[in-house]
Design an enzyme around this catalytic site. Structure first.
Site, PDB file in Angstrom:
ATOM      1  CG  HIS A 154     -15.752 -73.494 -48.541  1.00 24.93           C
ATOM      2  ND1 HIS A 154     -16.853 -72.942 -47.935  1.00 24.93           N
ATOM      3  CD2 HIS A 154     -15.336 -74.498 -47.719  1.00 24.93           C
ATOM      4  CE1 HIS A 154     -17.097 -73.576 -46.789  1.00 24.93           C
ATOM      5  NE2 HIS A 154     -16.182 -74.527 -46.642  1.00 24.93           N
ATOM      6  CB  CYS A 196     -19.357 -67.658 -51.335  1.00 24.63           C
ATOM      7  SG  CYS A 196     -20.639 -68.030 -50.146  1.00 24.63           S
TER       8      CYS A 196
END
Length: 323
Positions: A154, A196
């Site tokens: 992440h 991301c």
């Protein structure tokens, strides 16, 4: 920090035009972390717990002639590749990353096919990531062509996530600068980041053909910057989501893997990554009609290169010499 966005369906276009549909999610919680993104190059971990030698005092072995157009990829070994694969997290707001094990296994195979000695580290806490990185940086890379590091996790604005905390990418790559790791000085150091870089979405733009369009002094010593010869390849641009298919893996990693397997020994690395961009940009689009804001979204990878020569993973000739 934004939570993971779950999407329902997606049509994957393969190179032969075949497709499949399955759930995908975004790794929306990445890391800029490269020079030029506002992260100080002087920060990060201190290798071996000691300050580096001042750059103007450093001397390292010249791995290739001063004005050579290509990196020397004829050492005894291709080099080390580290994969940090994150599926589960101790942070309550971070959901598990289904599909990441597909990315990890297939990337490991692709890198091995190019001659790398690959080590995979699963769900590491930050202190363990640093231990693995410090161990790699402390090794003698004299007989190696280069180094590769992949991080699957992440991320959000400027940060990546370990199992237990967030960190900036310079905490990792800082170990491999020439003043900390002189046996990699002048050699390529490649970083591939699947995560991301924010929570913005890219709705894309449709291109249509118009009706009027037709088809139609090399032996002398020299000094290099300690931050030269790095390459950072990100799955998405700063501020945006990075999409992951829970069955087939992430758009970026699967495109990178296919390109390495198909053309890894044919094209130089910048050409390869340009075609990775093409695969992600053209072959993928989210399909979530039940959630219009997430529907028909696109993605484009992002590349920061400080390479100073052309890099090709060509086959090694017989009788290699280290140097």
């Amino acid at each position: 920090m934004t939570d993971e966005c779950i999407t329902r369906n997606f049509n994957v276009l393969s190179s032969n035009g075949a497709g499949n549909r399955s759930s995908i999610i975004a790794d929306n919680t990445d890391a800029k972390g490269c020079p030029g993104s506002g992260v100080g190059v002087g920060g990060g971990a201190t290798a071996a717990g000691a300050p580096p030698v001042p750059a103007n005092k450093l001397v390292a072995r010249m791995p290739v002639d001063r004005y050579a157009s290509e990196y020397n990829m004829n050492h005894k070994n291709r080099g080390l590749a580290l994969i940090f694969n994150h599926e589960f997290f101790d942070i309550p707001s971070l959901k598990s990353r289904a599909g990441t094990n597909v990315d990890s296994a297939e990337l490991e195979s692709a890198l091995q096919g190019l001659g790398f000695k690959v080590s995979v580290h699963k769900d590491c806490k930050f202190r363990d990531i640093l231990k693995h990185v410090e161990k790699a940086a402390s090794q003698d890379h004299t007989d190696n062509d280069c180094l590769a590091v992949a991080i699957l996790s992440h991320g959000e604005h400027g940060y990546l996530y370990a199992k237990d905390t967030q960190y900036k990418l310079d905490n990792i790559w800082h170990y491999f600068t020439a003043n900390y790791c002189p046996t990699l000085a002048g050699k390529p150091k490649l970083f591939f980041i699947q995560a991301c870089q924010g929570d913005r979405l890219d709705g894309g733009m449709t291109l249509e053909k118009t009706t009027t369009e037709t088809d139609g002094d090399s032996s002398m010593s020299y000094k290099i910057p300690i931050h030269s010869d790095f390459l950072f390849s990100y799955s998405t641009i700063p501020g945006y989501y990075s999409w992951r298919n829970i069955n087939n893996g992430s758009w970026f990693m699967q495109s990178l893997i296919r390109e390495l397997n198909t053309n890894g020994k044919k094209y130089d690395i910048l050409t390869l990554l340009t075609f990775v961009n093409q695969r992600v940009a053209i072959d993928f689009e989210s399909n979530v009609p039940g959630t219009p804001i997430m529907d028909r979204q696109k993605q484009i990878p992002c590349l920061t290169s400080m390479l100073t020569r052309i890099l090709r993973f060509s086959d090694k000739p017989n009788g290699n010499k280290a140097g």
